[in-house]
Write a protein that holds these residues in place. Structure first.
Motif, PDB file in Angstrom:
ATOM      1  N   LYS A  73       0.834  -1.215   0.000  1.00 34.63           N
ATOM      2  CA  LYS A  73       0.000   0.000   0.000  1.00 34.63           C
ATOM      3  C   LYS A  73       0.865   1.260   0.000  1.00 34.63           C
ATOM      4  O   LYS A  73       0.674   2.163  -0.812  1.00 34.63           O
ATOM      5  CB  LYS A  73      -0.936   0.004   1.220  1.00 34.63           C
ATOM      6  CG  LYS A  73      -1.882  -1.165   1.266  1.00 34.63           C
ATOM      7  CD  LYS A  73      -2.801  -1.111   2.466  1.00 34.63           C
ATOM      8  CE  LYS A  73      -2.079  -1.202   3.800  1.00 34.63           C
ATOM      9  NZ  LYS A  73      -1.425  -2.513   4.059  1.00 34.63           N
ATOM     10  N   THR A  74       1.807   1.315   0.931  1.00 34.87           N
ATOM     11  CA  THR A  74       2.656   2.503   1.029  1.00 34.87           C
ATOM     12  C   THR A  74       3.460   2.671  -0.266  1.00 34.87           C
ATOM     13  O   THR A  74       3.619   3.791  -0.767  1.00 34.87           O
ATOM     14  CB  THR A  74       3.604   2.383   2.244  1.00 34.87           C
ATOM     15  OG1 THR A  74       2.806   2.141   3.390  1.00 34.87           O
ATOM     16  CG2 THR A  74       4.419   3.644   2.442  1.00 34.87           C
ATOM     17  N   SER A  75       3.950   1.551  -0.803  1.00 30.25           N
ATOM     18  CA  SER A  75       4.736   1.634  -2.045  1.00 30.25           C
ATOM     19  C   SER A  75       3.884   2.165  -3.193  1.00 30.25           C
ATOM     20  O   SER A  75       4.368   2.926  -4.036  1.00 30.25           O
ATOM     21  CB  SER A  75       5.266   0.257  -2.424  1.00 30.25           C
ATOM     22  OG  SER A  75       5.962  -0.303  -1.352  1.00 30.25           O
ATOM     23  N   VAL A 113       1.337   4.224  -2.956  1.00 31.45           N
ATOM     24  CA  VAL A 113       1.135   5.660  -2.733  1.00 31.45           C
ATOM     25  C   VAL A 113       2.393   6.431  -3.141  1.00 31.45           C
ATOM     26  O   VAL A 113       2.322   7.446  -3.831  1.00 31.45           O
ATOM     27  CB  VAL A 113       0.759   5.936  -1.250  1.00 31.45           C
ATOM     28  CG1 VAL A 113       0.805   7.417  -0.946  1.00 31.45           C
ATOM     29  CG2 VAL A 113      -0.618   5.379  -0.955  1.00 31.45           C
ATOM     30  N   HIS A 114       3.560   5.902  -2.752  1.00 31.73           N
ATOM     31  CA  HIS A 114       4.823   6.568  -3.097  1.00 31.73           C
ATOM     32  C   HIS A 114       5.022   6.620  -4.600  1.00 31.73           C
ATOM     33  O   HIS A 114       5.453   7.633  -5.150  1.00 31.73           O
ATOM     34  CB  HIS A 114       6.008   5.875  -2.432  1.00 31.73           C
ATOM     35  CG  HIS A 114       6.211   6.391  -1.052  1.00 31.73           C
ATOM     36  ND1 HIS A 114       6.944   7.518  -0.795  1.00 31.73           N
ATOM     37  CD2 HIS A 114       5.737   5.966   0.133  1.00 31.73           C
ATOM     38  CE1 HIS A 114       6.911   7.748   0.502  1.00 31.73           C
ATOM     39  NE2 HIS A 114       6.181   6.819   1.091  1.00 31.73           N
ATOM     40  N   TYR A 158      11.642  -1.762   3.668  1.00 31.28           N
ATOM     41  CA  TYR A 158      10.289  -1.885   4.183  1.00 31.28           C
ATOM     42  C   TYR A 158      10.192  -1.410   5.625  1.00 31.28           C
ATOM     43  O   TYR A 158      10.795  -1.959   6.522  1.00 31.28           O
ATOM     44  CB  TYR A 158       9.827  -3.346   4.073  1.00 31.28           C
ATOM     45  CG  TYR A 158       8.523  -3.638   4.770  1.00 31.28           C
ATOM     46  CD1 TYR A 158       7.367  -2.932   4.436  1.00 31.28           C
ATOM     47  CD2 TYR A 158       8.428  -4.602   5.759  1.00 31.28           C
ATOM     48  CE1 TYR A 158       6.170  -3.194   5.058  1.00 31.28           C
ATOM     49  CE2 TYR A 158       7.228  -4.870   6.395  1.00 31.28           C
ATOM     50  CZ  TYR A 158       6.104  -4.156   6.041  1.00 31.28           C
ATOM     51  OH  TYR A 158       4.919  -4.410   6.669  1.00 31.28           O
ATOM     52  N   GLU A 218       7.116  -0.665   8.297  1.00 36.55           N
ATOM     53  CA  GLU A 218       5.661  -0.751   8.355  1.00 36.55           C
ATOM     54  C   GLU A 218       5.056   0.593   8.766  1.00 36.55           C
ATOM     55  O   GLU A 218       5.672   1.364   9.506  1.00 36.55           O
ATOM     56  CB  GLU A 218       5.204  -1.884   9.275  1.00 36.55           C
ATOM     57  CG  GLU A 218       5.784  -1.822  10.646  1.00 36.55           C
ATOM     58  CD  GLU A 218       5.364  -3.036  11.460  1.00 36.55           C
ATOM     59  OE1 GLU A 218       4.701  -2.816  12.468  1.00 36.55           O
ATOM     60  OE2 GLU A 218       5.707  -4.172  11.064  1.00 36.55           O
ATOM     61  N   THR A 219       3.854   0.842   8.209  1.00 35.75           N
ATOM     62  CA  THR A 219       3.175   2.090   8.515  1.00 35.75           C
ATOM     63  C   THR A 219       2.705   2.044   9.968  1.00 35.75           C
ATOM     64  O   THR A 219       2.135   1.066  10.405  1.00 35.75           O
ATOM     65  CB  THR A 219       1.952   2.247   7.582  1.00 35.75           C
ATOM     66  OG1 THR A 219       2.380   1.990   6.260  1.00 35.75           O
ATOM     67  CG2 THR A 219       1.341   3.623   7.695  1.00 35.75           C
ATOM     68  N   SER A 247      -0.531   7.444   7.584  1.00 39.07           N
ATOM     69  CA  SER A 247       0.276   8.529   7.033  1.00 39.07           C
ATOM     70  C   SER A 247      -0.541   9.183   5.907  1.00 39.07           C
ATOM     71  O   SER A 247      -1.306   8.507   5.233  1.00 39.07           O
ATOM     72  CB  SER A 247       1.628   8.020   6.571  1.00 39.07           C
ATOM     73  OG  SER A 247       1.629   7.755   5.204  1.00 39.07           O
ATOM     74  N   ASP A 270      -3.014   6.496   4.208  1.00 39.11           N
ATOM     75  CA  ASP A 270      -2.406   5.173   4.140  1.00 39.11           C
ATOM     76  C   ASP A 270      -2.499   4.536   5.525  1.00 39.11           C
ATOM     77  O   ASP A 270      -1.815   4.943   6.448  1.00 39.11           O
ATOM     78  CB  ASP A 270      -0.945   5.337   3.691  1.00 39.11           C
ATOM     79  CG  ASP A 270      -0.223   4.014   3.588  1.00 39.11           C
ATOM     80  OD1 ASP A 270      -0.893   2.966   3.631  1.00 39.11           O
ATOM     81  OD2 ASP A 270       1.005   4.032   3.457  1.00 39.11           O
TER      82      ASP A 270
END
Ligand code: GTP
Length: 338
Positions: free
Chosen positions: A178-180, A182-183, A194, A196-197, A201, A222
């Protein structure tokens, strides 16, 4: 530093009492447009979240515009009219902005000094300074030259009606990407380390649709996928207009958990527009979930489906744009028809 929430609440109540019927809501937001505290005009707690949540989509683009136009970082005060509302923005110290949302027929001039004074008090509360939450009567304020000067400098902020902001949330197990995603979408980059969120964020990104002469701004939330964050997540899912449901095509269990994620989001926001995403398609030889599996589930849930790779960037923009188009259809087209 902890903010004296009780005092803030008491101040907002005083403010509501002074403005009476014209007040739709009073909202304290930070510089990114995120709500720090709020009160609705009616005082009915059950509708407050809906009212304030709905308004945040209106407040956010105005704030972005203010911040752009007053790039020094300071704009003092501003007003902004829509068909349905009149808004007053007052800076409340370096962190917060106090937004008053009034009925479209309300007179701004008598209310402005109250808004200004309340913003000053909010700023003091945030600073931890002594301040009374009681707002004095407005008549005594009108003669205050300091405040009158502020009224002179009221800025009229115009905003293009074709700009909209939507809150978008991402759901899916920890480590699915997910974070990747968004980035990749926001910055066009992929990071391999990696982390973890933790909790949530927040980022922003715009999708332009030149042919439709409009743009959709996403405020991306996120959310941490790990189970231990489940309880906190509820607070962040509220009032989201759109969501990505992400699984990892190399881990079958993340696909199996999609229905639970779907339910979690739907229960909190029944109207949310969702899209199903199978991420990490670059890892072809490790694939455990086929495209057919993805399509089958999407059909069952009655949502769109797309396969992506945050690593190579494959289909990432398309995933967000598909969702943006769904939102345009849902919000703008019905608006025009009405
Ligand atoms: P939480 O924050 O724990 O919820 O995880 P997340 O879903 O945000 O996952 P994140 O983006 O942090 O990615 C987890 C790991 O998968 C990282 O090591 C990423 O580099 C990797 N990853 C993410 N997307 C892809 C992809 O498309 N392909 C490959 N090969 N690796 C990916």
């Amino acid at each position: 530093m902890s903010v004296n929430r009780e005092k803030l609440g008491a101040l907002l109540k005083w403010y509501r009492q002074e403005i009476k019927d014209d007040l739709i809501a009073a909202i304290i937001v930070n510089r990114d447009g995120l709500i720090m505290d709020s009160i609705s005009g009616s005082g009915d707690k059950s509708v407050e979240e809906d009212i304030v949540g709905g308004l945040s989509a209106l407040v956010e683009p105005v704030l972005t515009r203010i911040t752009q136009e007053f790039s020094s970082g300071s704009f003092g005060t501003g007003t902004f009219d829509t068909d349905a509302y009149r808004l007053i923005f007052c800076e409340a110290g370096p962190e917060a902005i106090f937004v008053t949302v009034l009925d479209s027929l309300a007179m701004i001039d008598p209310i402005f000094p109250l808004a200004y004074l309340t913003a000053e008090k909010i700023s003091r509360i945030f600073d931890g300074r002594t301040v009374s939450p009681v707002i004095p009567k407005i008549t005594s304020l009108k003669s205050d030259p300091h405040i009158e000067r502020k009224i002179d400098t009221l800025q009229k902020i115009k905003i293009n009606a074709s700009e909209y902001a939507f809150k978008l949330v991402l759901g899916g197990d920890g480590g699915v990407g997910k974070t990747s995603m968004v980035h990749r979408f926001v910055e066009g980059k992929f990071a391999t380390d990696y982390k973890e969120t933790i909790g949530v964020s927040i980022m922003k990104k715009e999708c332009d649709f030149e042919d439709l002469k409009t743009s959709v701004r996403f405020v991306l939330w996120d959310l941490a996928g790990q189970n231990q964050f489940k309880r906190v997540r509820k607070n962040y899912l509220g009032n989201a207009e759109a969501g990505l449901l992400v699984y990892d095509v190399t881990r079958k269990e993340t696909y199996n958990n999609m229905k639970a994620w779907y339910e979690e989001m739907r229960v909190i926001t029944p109207d949310i527009k969702l899209i199903l995403i199978g991420n990490k398609i670059d890892l072809e030889d490790k694939k455990q979930v086929t495209r057919e599996d993805g399509e089958k589930l999407a059909k069952e849930l009655d949502i769109s489906y797309i396969e992506t790779s945050a690593k190579t960037g494959d289909n990432i923009n398309d995933a967000f744009r598909t969702l943006a188009l769904d939102l345009i259809k849902k919000f703008f087209i019905t608006e025009e028809v009405l």
